[in-house]
Scaffold this motif. Structure first.
Motif, PDB file in Angstrom:
ATOM      1  N   ASP A 135     -19.012   8.433  19.151  1.00 17.44           N
ATOM      2  CA  ASP A 135     -17.787   8.944  19.766  1.00 17.44           C
ATOM      3  C   ASP A 135     -16.980   9.830  18.819  1.00 17.44           C
ATOM      4  OD1 ASP A 135     -16.927   6.999  18.025  1.00 17.44           O
ATOM      5  OD2 ASP A 135     -15.753   5.868  19.489  1.00 17.44           O
ATOM      6  N   LEU A 136     -17.681  10.512  17.905  1.00 15.38           N
ATOM      7  CA  LEU A 136     -16.978  11.354  16.935  1.00 15.38           C
ATOM      8  C   LEU A 136     -17.601  12.748  16.894  1.00 15.38           C
ATOM      9  CD1 LEU A 136     -15.731   9.512  13.755  1.00 15.38           C
ATOM     10  CD2 LEU A 136     -15.124  11.842  14.367  1.00 15.38           C
ATOM     11  N   ALA A 137     -17.800  13.333  18.073  1.00 16.47           N
ATOM     12  CA  ALA A 137     -18.279  14.719  18.110  1.00 16.47           C
ATOM     13  C   ALA A 137     -17.282  15.636  17.416  1.00 16.47           C
ATOM     14  CB  ALA A 137     -18.481  15.157  19.560  1.00 16.47           C
ATOM     15  N   VAL A 138     -15.998  15.334  17.600  1.00 17.17           N
ATOM     16  CA  VAL A 138     -14.911  15.986  16.863  1.00 17.17           C
ATOM     17  C   VAL A 138     -13.935  14.885  16.473  1.00 17.17           C
ATOM     18  CG1 VAL A 138     -15.130  18.210  18.047  1.00 17.17           C
ATOM     19  CG2 VAL A 138     -13.606  16.460  18.986  1.00 17.17           C
ATOM     20  N   PRO A 139     -13.224  15.040  15.356  1.00 18.72           N
ATOM     21  CA  PRO A 139     -12.271  13.999  14.958  1.00 18.72           C
ATOM     22  C   PRO A 139     -11.034  14.019  15.829  1.00 18.72           C
ATOM     23  CG  PRO A 139     -12.234  15.821  13.390  1.00 18.72           C
ATOM     24  CD  PRO A 139     -13.353  16.106  14.342  1.00 18.72           C
ATOM     25  N   GLY A 140     -10.497  12.829  16.120  1.00 19.83           N
ATOM     26  CA  GLY A 140      -9.272  12.720  16.899  1.00 19.83           C
ATOM     27  C   GLY A 140      -8.069  13.238  16.129  1.00 19.83           C
ATOM     28  N   LEU A 141      -6.975  13.441  16.844  1.00 19.99           N
ATOM     29  CA  LEU A 141      -5.751  13.965  16.243  1.00 19.99           C
ATOM     30  C   LEU A 141      -4.853  12.792  15.859  1.00 19.99           C
ATOM     31  CD1 LEU A 141      -4.427  16.703  15.588  1.00 19.99           C
ATOM     32  CD2 LEU A 141      -3.212  16.522  17.772  1.00 19.99           C
ATOM     33  N   ARG A 142      -4.910  12.416  14.597  1.00 15.88           N
ATOM     34  CA  ARG A 142      -4.153  11.266  14.108  1.00 15.88           C
ATOM     35  C   ARG A 142      -2.882  11.762  13.430  1.00 15.88           C
ATOM     36  NH1 ARG A 142      -9.968   9.208  11.865  1.00 15.88           N
ATOM     37  NH2 ARG A 142     -10.926   9.171  13.938  1.00 15.88           N
ATOM     38  N   LEU A 143      -1.805  11.744  14.187  1.00 17.25           N
ATOM     39  CA  LEU A 143      -0.576  12.417  13.760  1.00 17.25           C
ATOM     40  C   LEU A 143       0.068  11.760  12.548  1.00 17.25           C
ATOM     41  CD1 LEU A 143       0.960  13.248  17.253  1.00 17.25           C
ATOM     42  CD2 LEU A 143      -0.471  14.679  15.773  1.00 17.25           C
ATOM     43  N   ARG A 144      -0.138  10.461  12.369  1.00 18.87           N
ATOM     44  CA  ARG A 144       0.443   9.819  11.181  1.00 18.87           C
ATOM     45  C   ARG A 144      -0.075  10.471   9.900  1.00 18.87           C
ATOM     46  NH1 ARG A 144       1.165   3.271  11.511  1.00 18.87           N
ATOM     47  NH2 ARG A 144       1.054   2.995  13.763  1.00 18.87           N
ATOM     48  N   ASP A 145      -1.335  10.903   9.910  1.00 20.61           N
ATOM     49  CA  ASP A 145      -1.920  11.491   8.710  1.00 20.61           C
ATOM     50  C   ASP A 145      -1.269  12.828   8.366  1.00 20.61           C
ATOM     51  OD1 ASP A 145      -3.586   9.319   8.626  1.00 20.61           O
ATOM     52  OD2 ASP A 145      -5.330  10.351   9.448  1.00 20.61           O
ATOM     53  N   PHE A 146      -0.715  13.499   9.369  1.00 21.07           N
ATOM     54  CA  PHE A 146       0.041  14.724   9.105  1.00 21.07           C
ATOM     55  C   PHE A 146       1.428  14.379   8.571  1.00 21.07           C
ATOM     56  CE2 PHE A 146      -3.159  16.173  12.067  1.00 21.07           C
ATOM     57  CZ  PHE A 146      -3.466  17.456  11.628  1.00 21.07           C
ATOM     58  N   ARG A 147       2.058  13.377   9.170  1.00 14.78           N
ATOM     59  CA  ARG A 147       3.419  13.028   8.775  1.00 14.78           C
ATOM     60  C   ARG A 147       3.501  12.536   7.341  1.00 14.78           C
ATOM     61  NH1 ARG A 147       3.357  10.134  13.937  1.00 14.78           N
ATOM     62  NH2 ARG A 147       4.336  11.424  15.543  1.00 14.78           N
ATOM     63  N   ASN A 148       2.497  11.807   6.886  1.00 15.04           N
ATOM     64  CA  ASN A 148       2.580  11.233   5.539  1.00 15.04           C
ATOM     65  C   ASN A 148       1.931  12.100   4.465  1.00 15.04           C
ATOM     66  OD1 ASN A 148      -0.240  10.697   5.551  1.00 15.04           O
ATOM     67  ND2 ASN A 148       0.092   8.776   6.653  1.00 15.04           N
ATOM     68  N   LEU A 179       0.822  -1.205   0.000  1.00 16.65           N
ATOM     69  CA  LEU A 179       0.000   0.000   0.000  1.00 16.65           C
ATOM     70  C   LEU A 179       0.859   1.260   0.000  1.00 16.65           C
ATOM     71  CD1 LEU A 179      -2.636  -0.930   2.742  1.00 16.65           C
ATOM     72  CD2 LEU A 179      -3.107  -0.635   0.292  1.00 16.65           C
ATOM     73  N   PRO A 180       0.361   2.353  -0.597  1.00 16.13           N
ATOM     74  CA  PRO A 180       1.008   3.652  -0.368  1.00 16.13           C
ATOM     75  C   PRO A 180       1.028   3.932   1.131  1.00 16.13           C
ATOM     76  CG  PRO A 180      -0.669   3.817  -2.086  1.00 16.13           C
ATOM     77  CD  PRO A 180      -0.835   2.465  -1.462  1.00 16.13           C
ATOM     78  N   ARG A 181       2.093   4.559   1.607  1.00 18.61           N
ATOM     79  CA  ARG A 181       2.265   4.737   3.049  1.00 18.61           C
ATOM     80  C   ARG A 181       1.085   5.458   3.696  1.00 18.61           C
ATOM     81  NH1 ARG A 181       6.467   4.656   6.884  1.00 18.61           N
ATOM     82  NH2 ARG A 181       5.434   4.991   8.891  1.00 18.61           N
ATOM     83  N   PHE A 182       0.530   6.464   3.017  1.00 11.14           N
ATOM     84  CA  PHE A 182      -0.546   7.227   3.648  1.00 11.14           C
ATOM     85  C   PHE A 182      -1.797   6.379   3.855  1.00 11.14           C
ATOM     86  CE2 PHE A 182      -1.136   8.064  -0.894  1.00 11.14           C
ATOM     87  CZ  PHE A 182      -2.518   7.968  -1.066  1.00 11.14           C
ATOM     88  N   LEU A 183      -2.026   5.394   2.970  1.00  7.18           N
ATOM     89  CA  LEU A 183      -3.178   4.518   3.145  1.00  7.18           C
ATOM     90  C   LEU A 183      -2.929   3.491   4.249  1.00  7.18           C
ATOM     91  CD1 LEU A 183      -4.565   3.803  -0.432  1.00  7.18           C
ATOM     92  CD2 LEU A 183      -5.675   5.052   1.426  1.00  7.18           C
ATOM     93  N   TYR A 184      -1.715   2.942   4.291  1.00  6.82           N
ATOM     94  CA  TYR A 184      -1.405   2.013   5.373  1.00  6.82           C
ATOM     95  C   TYR A 184      -1.544   2.719   6.719  1.00  6.82           C
ATOM     96  CZ  TYR A 184       1.136  -0.648   8.808  1.00  6.82           C
ATOM     97  OH  TYR A 184       1.468  -1.296   9.977  1.00  6.82           O
ATOM     98  N   ASP A 185      -0.991   3.914   6.833  1.00  2.00           N
ATOM     99  CA  ASP A 185      -1.047   4.648   8.096  1.00  2.00           C
ATOM    100  C   ASP A 185      -2.468   5.026   8.478  1.00  2.00           C
ATOM    101  OD1 ASP A 185       1.624   4.529   8.640  1.00  2.00           O
ATOM    102  OD2 ASP A 185       2.095   6.562   7.976  1.00  2.00           O
ATOM    103  N   TYR A 186      -3.284   5.334   7.496  1.00  2.36           N
ATOM    104  CA  TYR A 186      -4.672   5.692   7.791  1.00  2.36           C
ATOM    105  C   TYR A 186      -5.397   4.530   8.467  1.00  2.36           C
ATOM    106  CZ  TYR A 186      -9.529   7.120   7.202  1.00  2.36           C
ATOM    107  OH  TYR A 186     -10.842   7.442   7.432  1.00  2.36           O
ATOM    108  N   ALA A 187      -5.109   3.304   7.999  1.00  2.00           N
ATOM    109  CA  ALA A 187      -5.739   2.130   8.596  1.00  2.00           C
ATOM    110  C   ALA A 187      -5.077   1.739   9.910  1.00  2.00           C
ATOM    111  CB  ALA A 187      -5.688   0.950   7.622  1.00  2.00           C
ATOM    112  N   ALA A 188      -3.761   1.765   9.937  1.00  4.89           N
ATOM    113  CA  ALA A 188      -3.030   1.211  11.088  1.00  4.89           C
ATOM    114  C   ALA A 188      -2.895   2.184  12.251  1.00  4.89           C
ATOM    115  CB  ALA A 188      -1.635   0.766  10.638  1.00  4.89           C
ATOM    116  N   GLY A 189      -2.994   3.481  11.975  1.00  8.37           N
ATOM    117  CA  GLY A 189      -2.664   4.477  12.982  1.00  8.37           C
ATOM    118  C   GLY A 189      -3.762   4.754  13.985  1.00  8.37           C
ATOM    119  N   GLY A 190      -3.368   5.446  15.046  1.00 12.86           N
ATOM    120  CA  GLY A 190      -4.304   5.872  16.077  1.00 12.86           C
ATOM    121  C   GLY A 190      -4.084   7.325  16.422  1.00 12.86           C
ATOM    122  N   ALA A 191      -4.734   7.777  17.473  1.00 10.51           N
ATOM    123  CA  ALA A 191      -4.637   9.179  17.881  1.00 10.51           C
ATOM    124  C   ALA A 191      -3.371   9.432  18.697  1.00 10.51           C
ATOM    125  CB  ALA A 191      -5.865   9.563  18.703  1.00 10.51           C
TER     126      ALA A 191
END
Length: 385
Positions: A162-175, A22-34
């Motif tokens: 549990d999504l009143a606001v989206p969490g801060l998923r830092l991997r999505d910024f890095r990639n 997978l492209p890194r940004f897609l892998y991170d989107y699935a695998a990452g957390g807040a």
């Protein structure tokens, strides 16, 4: 030895391969957390601390993994959880996963943020999928999606709270998936260039890539960022349990409230008329540093388990984890990331093969704990020492 010379069997096998293909940004989107991903790690780690009691010399010749989930027959106490943009991980990914689920005999859940609409999913299978929805500011559009899901055959709604606001998923910024300007775009282009198999199978053959359930509402249907902006603008932090009561009046089918960690919230969901709750921290993708889902399960079961069906998601990585959760009182589990990894590696066949392994693990665990059915699992089978 290359990972591609090994036949993938476990979730870890599929994850390693998915990371490569997978492209890194897609892998991170699935695998990452807040944030620091503490809760993401705890979800899996806390399952591994639970020990089952092995019991011998019981007649387990009539063993069966069959059960019912919200009145629907299932081959095991497992359903595929909703995952946004699953159609970006394989060509028409939601449809492939739904077909695999149907073959194995468990429910599949389509996401509001799915590439394939609930209509496309249900048209491709004989068993209607469950549908997951958020509370959006535009209540008319919520009603429209509910009616559309019902008309397509869906009878079970999973409503995420549990999504009143989206969490801060830092991997999505890095990639570069979020922000980053020209550097972010350049990073994504480089990632795409190093994933030629994905680029051909999904990028070219998997079109259209817009989010099907929202396609009539977003102006630029070809731009996933437009969908993201629309959805984030629609998250409603003013939602309360009164809005869930309104939702209950709109939806005629089964209602499952997802995103509950505390017993009081589980009782509130029950009092709103929900048939079930999902003990969930959104896979560690929302508020980091909260407790793992499995650690919160017993208290929720004790609070509402006699009146509603209690499910759990987050950290499920094997059939043994399913058995652990059911022994602690869950009716069933919802599994997200593992099926995405299997889908990315080998499409429908990958998901089906992974689910078959899960079912075999459940069957073996039943036999070696001395029971013949998942209905016989209980806390006495958890080793407290």
């Amino acid at each position: 030895m290359s990972i591609f010379s090994v036949v993938p069997v476990t979730v870890s096998d599929y994850e390693r391969r998915a990371r490569r293909c997978l492209p890194r940004f897609l892998y991170d989107y699935a695998a990452g957390g807040a944030n620091n991903e503490e809760t993401l790690s705890a979800n899996c780690a806390d399952f591994s601390k639970i020990r089952l009691r092995q019991r011998v010399m019981y007649d387990v010749s009539r063993g069966s993994t069959d059960t019912t989930l919200l009145g629907q027959p299932a081959s095991m106490p497992l359903a595929l959880a909703p995952v946004g943009m699953a159609g970006m991980y394989a060509r028409r990914g939601e449809v492939q996963a739904a077909k695999a689920s149907e073959t194995v005999g468990i429910p599949f859940t389509g996401s509001t943020m799915g590439v394939c609409s609930i209509n496309e999913i249900n048209a491709a299978t004989n068993t209607a999928a469950w549908f997951q929805l958020y509370m959006l500011r535009d209540r008319d559009f919520v009603q429209e999606m509910l009616q559309n899901a019902w008309d397509s055959g869906t009878r079970t709604l999973i409503f995420t709270v549990d999504l009143a606001v989206p969490g801060l998923r830092l991997r999505d910024f890095r990639n570069g998936m979020i922000g980053g300007g020209w550097m972010g775009k350049a990073s994504q282009m480089l990632q795409l260039a190093t994933s030629p198999g994905w680029a051909y199978d999904v990028g070219i053959r998997g079109k259209p890539h817009f989010l099907g359930n929202l396609s009539g509402k977003v102006k630029d249907a070809k731009d996933l960022n437009s969908y993201k902006s629309f959805v984030e603008s629609q998250f409603d932090p003013s939602v309360t349990w009164e809005d869930i009561r309104w939702l209950r009046d709109q939806w005629k089918g089964q209602l499952l409230i997802k995103g509950v960690l505390e017993a009081d919230d589980a009782r509130a969901a029950r009092d709103c008329g929900a048939e079930g709750v999902v003990v969930s921290n959104h896979g560690g993708r929302q508020l980091d540093a909260v407790a793992s889902s499995i650690s919160k399960l017993p208290a929720v079961v004790d609070a509402v388990g006699s009146e509603t069906e209690v499910f759990i998601d987050g950290g499920i990585r094997s059939g043994l984890d399913v058995v652990r959760a059911v022994a602690l009182g869950a009716r069933g589990v919802l599994m997200g990331r593992p099926w995405i990894y299997a889908l990315a590696v080998n499409g429908e066949a990958g998901v089906r093969n992974l689910l078959e392994i899960f079912q075999r693990e459940i069957a073996i665990a039943l036999a070696l704990t001395g029971v013949n059915s998942v209905q016989e699992l209980n806390r006495e089978l958890i080793d407290s020492e």
